[in-house]
Design a protein around this motif. Structure first.
Motif, PDB file in Angstrom:
ATOM      1  N   ILE A  93       0.838  -1.209   0.000  1.00 25.45           N
ATOM      2  CA  ILE A  93       0.000   0.000   0.000  1.00 25.45           C
ATOM      3  C   ILE A  93       0.866   1.249   0.000  1.00 25.45           C
ATOM      4  O   ILE A  93       0.601   2.206  -0.736  1.00 25.45           O
ATOM      5  CB  ILE A  93      -0.966  -0.020   1.209  1.00 25.45           C
ATOM      6  N   MET A  94       1.924   1.252   0.819  1.00 26.72           N
ATOM      7  CA  MET A  94       2.793   2.425   0.886  1.00 26.72           C
ATOM      8  C   MET A  94       3.567   2.623  -0.421  1.00 26.72           C
ATOM      9  O   MET A  94       3.797   3.757  -0.846  1.00 26.72           O
ATOM     10  CB  MET A  94       3.752   2.311   2.072  1.00 26.72           C
ATOM     11  N   ILE A  95       3.953   1.541  -1.074  1.00 26.67           N
ATOM     12  CA  ILE A  95       4.634   1.659  -2.372  1.00 26.67           C
ATOM     13  C   ILE A  95       3.698   2.257  -3.414  1.00 26.67           C
ATOM     14  O   ILE A  95       4.082   3.169  -4.160  1.00 26.67           O
ATOM     15  CB  ILE A  95       5.166   0.284  -2.841  1.00 26.67           C
ATOM     16  N   ILE A  96       2.472   1.762  -3.482  1.00 29.17           N
ATOM     17  CA  ILE A  96       1.508   2.278  -4.451  1.00 29.17           C
ATOM     18  C   ILE A  96       1.211   3.749  -4.173  1.00 29.17           C
ATOM     19  O   ILE A  96       1.185   4.573  -5.100  1.00 29.17           O
ATOM     20  CB  ILE A  96       0.217   1.427  -4.432  1.00 29.17           C
ATOM     21  N   LEU A  97       1.039   4.085  -2.889  1.00 33.85           N
ATOM     22  CA  LEU A  97       0.780   5.479  -2.531  1.00 33.85           C
ATOM     23  C   LEU A  97       1.978   6.373  -2.870  1.00 33.85           C
ATOM     24  O   LEU A  97       1.807   7.483  -3.378  1.00 33.85           O
ATOM     25  CB  LEU A  97       0.455   5.577  -1.037  1.00 33.85           C
ATOM     26  N   GLY A  98       3.172   5.883  -2.633  1.00 34.23           N
ATOM     27  CA  GLY A  98       4.371   6.655  -2.956  1.00 34.23           C
ATOM     28  C   GLY A  98       4.546   6.852  -4.451  1.00 34.23           C
ATOM     29  O   GLY A  98       4.920   7.945  -4.899  1.00 34.23           O
ATOM     30  N   CYS A  99       4.289   5.818  -5.223  1.00 33.60           N
ATOM     31  CA  CYS A  99       4.390   5.945  -6.683  1.00 33.60           C
ATOM     32  C   CYS A  99       3.352   6.911  -7.220  1.00 33.60           C
ATOM     33  O   CYS A  99       3.658   7.754  -8.074  1.00 33.60           O
ATOM     34  CB  CYS A  99       4.222   4.579  -7.344  1.00 33.60           C
ATOM     35  N   PHE A 100       2.137   6.816  -6.729  1.00 34.71           N
ATOM     36  CA  PHE A 100       1.085   7.726  -7.174  1.00 34.71           C
ATOM     37  C   PHE A 100       1.413   9.163  -6.776  1.00 34.71           C
ATOM     38  O   PHE A 100       1.195  10.090  -7.557  1.00 34.71           O
ATOM     39  CB  PHE A 100      -0.266   7.299  -6.586  1.00 34.71           C
ATOM     40  N   SER A 101       1.931   9.337  -5.572  1.00 33.07           N
ATOM     41  CA  SER A 101       2.309  10.684  -5.119  1.00 33.07           C
ATOM     42  C   SER A 101       3.447  11.241  -5.959  1.00 33.07           C
ATOM     43  O   SER A 101       3.473  12.436  -6.268  1.00 33.07           O
ATOM     44  CB  SER A 101       2.729  10.655  -3.651  1.00 33.07           C
ATOM     45  N   GLY A 102       4.386  10.399  -6.319  1.00 33.32           N
ATOM     46  CA  GLY A 102       5.477  10.838  -7.177  1.00 33.32           C
ATOM     47  C   GLY A 102       4.996  11.226  -8.568  1.00 33.32           C
ATOM     48  O   GLY A 102       5.489  12.179  -9.158  1.00 33.32           O
ATOM     49  N   LEU A 103       4.035  10.471  -9.096  1.00 31.44           N
ATOM     50  CA  LEU A 103       3.472  10.805 -10.406  1.00 31.44           C
ATOM     51  C   LEU A 103       2.707  12.121 -10.368  1.00 31.44           C
ATOM     52  O   LEU A 103       2.647  12.843 -11.376  1.00 31.44           O
ATOM     53  CB  LEU A 103       2.558   9.686 -10.893  1.00 31.44           C
ATOM     54  N   CYS A 104       2.122  12.428  -9.214  1.00 30.85           N
ATOM     55  CA  CYS A 104       1.396  13.696  -9.057  1.00 30.85           C
ATOM     56  C   CYS A 104       2.332  14.826  -8.667  1.00 30.85           C
ATOM     57  O   CYS A 104       1.869  15.915  -8.319  1.00 30.85           O
ATOM     58  CB  CYS A 104       0.295  13.541  -8.013  1.00 30.85           C
ATOM     59  N   ARG A 105       3.630  14.554  -8.692  1.00 33.57           N
ATOM     60  CA  ARG A 105       4.675  15.543  -8.410  1.00 33.57           C
ATOM     61  C   ARG A 105       4.565  16.140  -7.010  1.00 33.57           C
ATOM     62  O   ARG A 105       4.626  17.349  -6.818  1.00 33.57           O
ATOM     63  CB  ARG A 105       4.680  16.645  -9.453  1.00 33.57           C
ATOM     64  N   ALA A 106       4.419  15.252  -6.032  1.00 34.60           N
ATOM     65  CA  ALA A 106       4.416  15.711  -4.647  1.00 34.60           C
ATOM     66  C   ALA A 106       5.828  16.150  -4.264  1.00 34.60           C
ATOM     67  O   ALA A 106       6.819  15.577  -4.714  1.00 34.60           O
ATOM     68  CB  ALA A 106       3.956  14.576  -3.724  1.00 34.60           C
ATOM     69  N   ASN A 107       5.916  17.171  -3.444  1.00 36.24           N
ATOM     70  CA  ASN A 107       7.232  17.688  -3.060  1.00 36.24           C
ATOM     71  C   ASN A 107       7.717  17.031  -1.761  1.00 36.24           C
ATOM     72  O   ASN A 107       7.056  16.165  -1.206  1.00 36.24           O
ATOM     73  CB  ASN A 107       7.179  19.215  -2.933  1.00 36.24           C
ATOM     74  N   ASN A 108       8.858  17.470  -1.278  1.00 34.89           N
ATOM     75  CA  ASN A 108       9.446  16.872  -0.075  1.00 34.89           C
ATOM     76  C   ASN A 108       8.614  17.115   1.167  1.00 34.89           C
ATOM     77  O   ASN A 108       8.646  16.311   2.099  1.00 34.89           O
ATOM     78  CB  ASN A 108      10.863  17.413   0.145  1.00 34.89           C
ATOM     79  N   ASP A 109       7.879  18.222   1.208  1.00 36.43           N
ATOM     80  CA  ASP A 109       7.022  18.484   2.369  1.00 36.43           C
ATOM     81  C   ASP A 109       5.968  17.392   2.528  1.00 36.43           C
ATOM     82  O   ASP A 109       5.624  17.003   3.639  1.00 36.43           O
ATOM     83  CB  ASP A 109       6.334  19.845   2.242  1.00 36.43           C
ATOM     84  N   TYR A 110       5.443  16.906   1.424  1.00 33.00           N
ATOM     85  CA  TYR A 110       4.448  15.832   1.483  1.00 33.00           C
ATOM     86  C   TYR A 110       5.078  14.545   2.013  1.00 33.00           C
ATOM     87  O   TYR A 110       4.526  13.902   2.904  1.00 33.00           O
ATOM     88  CB  TYR A 110       3.852  15.581   0.096  1.00 33.00           C
ATOM     89  N   PHE A 111       6.233  14.185   1.475  1.00 33.54           N
ATOM     90  CA  PHE A 111       6.851  12.917   1.877  1.00 33.54           C
ATOM     91  C   PHE A 111       7.400  12.960   3.292  1.00 33.54           C
ATOM     92  O   PHE A 111       7.542  11.924   3.936  1.00 33.54           O
ATOM     93  CB  PHE A 111       7.952  12.529   0.886  1.00 33.54           C
TER      94      PHE A 111
END
Length: 76
Positions: free
Chosen positions: A22-40
């Motif tokens: 779940i965390m991998i899928i969420l991280g990949c989706f967040s990366g595709l949506c161009r989430a910044n370091n504050d999000y991660f």
């Protein structure tokens, strides 16, 4: 006793694996949506901590439930 420990270890590892996926899928989706370091560094970490806490609570509940059911059966 040995089979009970094995059963709980398998359930625990399966739930941890599901959390990891779940965390991998969420991280990949967040990366595709161009989430910044504050999000991660904030939201993503809180989601991971919450997911792990829920998993530990579920495991604890299942262990306590099975222990009390076994204890009730031995009394009868």
């Amino acid at each position: 006793m040995r089979t009970t420990i094995l059963k709980w270890m398998l359930i625990f590892s399966a739930l941890l694996f599901a959390d990891w996926i779940i965390m991998i899928i969420l991280g990949c989706f967040s990366g595709l949506c161009r989430a910044n370091n504050d999000y991660f560094c904030s939201v993503y970490c809180y989601i991971g901590i919450s997911l792990l806490s829920i998993t530990l609570l579920i495991i604890g509940y299942l262990i306590v439930k099975s222990y009390y059911l076994k204890k009730l059966k031995t009394k009868q």
